[in-house]
Design an enzyme around this catalytic site. Structure first.
Site, PDB file in Angstrom:
ATOM      1  N   ASP A  90       1.232  -1.575  -0.261  1.00  0.00           N
ATOM      2  CA  ASP A  90      -0.235   0.433   0.068  1.00  0.00           C
ATOM      3  C   ASP A  90       0.970   1.722   0.659  1.00  0.00           C
ATOM      4  OD1 ASP A  90      -2.118  -0.782   0.306  1.00  0.00           O
ATOM      5  OD2 ASP A  90      -2.390  -1.239   2.034  1.00  0.00           O
ATOM      6  N   LYS A 120      -0.739  -0.901  -4.513  1.00  0.00           N
ATOM      7  CA  LYS A 120      -1.642  -0.919  -4.465  1.00  0.00           C
ATOM      8  C   LYS A 120      -2.427   0.474  -3.755  1.00  0.00           C
ATOM      9  CE  LYS A 120      -4.844  -2.771  -0.790  1.00  0.00           C
ATOM     10  NZ  LYS A 120      -5.159  -1.220  -0.770  1.00  0.00           N
ATOM     11  N   GLU A 189     -13.821  -2.820  -1.062  1.00  0.00           N
ATOM     12  CA  GLU A 189     -14.203  -3.131   0.236  1.00  0.00           C
ATOM     13  C   GLU A 189     -15.895  -2.022   0.963  1.00  0.00           C
ATOM     14  OE1 GLU A 189     -10.759  -1.856   2.311  1.00  0.00           O
ATOM     15  OE2 GLU A 189     -12.168  -1.666   4.460  1.00  0.00           O
TER      16      GLU A 189
HETATM   17  O1  KIV Z   1      -4.832  -2.059   4.611  1.00  0.00           O
HETATM   18  C1  KIV Z   1      -5.256  -3.032   4.288  1.00  0.00           C
HETATM   19  O2  KIV Z   1      -5.609  -4.523   4.979  1.00  0.00           O
HETATM   20  C2  KIV Z   1      -6.159  -3.242   2.760  1.00  0.00           C
HETATM   21  C3  KIV Z   1      -6.951  -4.284   2.761  1.00  0.00           C
HETATM   22  C4  KIV Z   1      -8.012  -4.208   3.989  1.00  0.00           C
HETATM   23  C5  KIV Z   1      -7.446  -4.599   1.708  1.00  0.00           C
HETATM   24  O3  KIV Z   1      -5.980  -2.415   2.262  1.00  0.00           O
END
Ligand code: KIV
Length: 271
Positions: A90, A120, A189
């Protein structure tokens, strides 16, 4: 040369093939070496170094405070452990929104310093310039629509998104836009299962659900939730596969009692 014993790594291309042949994609989060190693050896397809580390590793009540340096530390630990799964990281809040040059710099840092395979990013049209610029550097991107926790201050709650027609239409348009722009996958989500299934069927890229039902091409959960470490968090979409809160409590209490009583260590546990 023999290919025996060689591990065939999961790639973004393989995820596409899985969607085409209807094979579901299994994804979980991980933030540390030891957990990621067990997960990878168990055969997980995708391991997400989620910014949920802010919640479950650091104890914050949102994902906003985690920094790029902290995400890089977690991602490095995970990548060191993984031989097969696709590792996705992320980009944290404040490192890509509203500034595509900064987005590219953040993305390049994560890829260079961690060795992860993809990133992501949360959002659709609002972040498309950042998505385009990162993709132009050859960095694969997984999108994230619906409940996007980095926008919690805009939403105000973590309740189900896109129940209203206008928001559902925007979600479908954003998903199409992310696919057209070149994302290899998108997370949905906490949106209605019927909407997720419909949009998923209209896309060629795989969709991954967290609280978006079984009509998506794969599923993701936060590892601490599915292992039952975060025992106070019980959304409807969560299935618990263990009660590690209970197991760990029993182990800690057993150790405490043994140390206090002098039972540990015994003759065989010393030199
Ligand atoms: O940060 C995270 O765990 C996520 C998931 C919930 C998809 O983005």
């Amino acid at each position: 040369m023999s290919t025996e014993g060689k591990i065939r790594a999961v790639t973004t291309h393989r995820l596409m093939e899985m969607k085409q042949r209807g094979e579901k994609i299994a994804m979980l989060t991980a933030y540390d070496f030891s957990t990621a190693r067990i997960m990878d050896e168990a055969g997980m397809d995708v391991i997400l170094v989620g910014d949920s580390a802010a919640n479950v590793m650091a104890g914050f009540d949102s994902t906003l405070p985690i920094t790029l340096d902290q995400m890089i530390y977690h991602a490095q630990s995970v990548v060191r452990a993984v031989k097969r799964a696709l590792v996705v990281v992320d980009l944290p809040f404040g490192t890509y929104q509203g500034n595509s040059k900064q987005a590219l710099e953040s993305a390049v840092r994560v890829m260079k310093e961690t060795g992860a395979s993809a990133l992501k990013l949360e959002g659709g049209l609002e972040i498309v310039e950042s998505v385009q610029r990162i993709l132009s550097a050859g960095i694969p991107i997984m999108g994230h629509l619906g409940l996007t926790p980095q926008s919690i201050n805009k939403f105000g709650t973590y309740s189900v998104r896109a129940r209203e027609e206008a928001e559902a239409v925007k979600l479908a348009e954003d998903a199409m836009l992310l696919e057209r722009t070149g994302c290899f996958s998108v997370v949905f989500e906490k949106i209605p299962a019927e909407l997720a299934a419909r949009v998923s069927a209209s896309l060629t890229i795989p969709t991954i659900s967290i609280g978006a039902g079984g009509g998506c091409d794969g599923q993701v959960l936060v590892v601490h939730d599915m292992l039952g470490i975060t025992n106070e968090f019980s959304p409807r979409f969560l299935r618990r596969y263990a009660d590690l809160y209970g197991e760990m409590t029993r182990a800690f209490k057993g150790y405490l009692a043994d140390v206090k009583s002098g039972d540990f260590p015994n003759e065989g546990e010393q030199y």
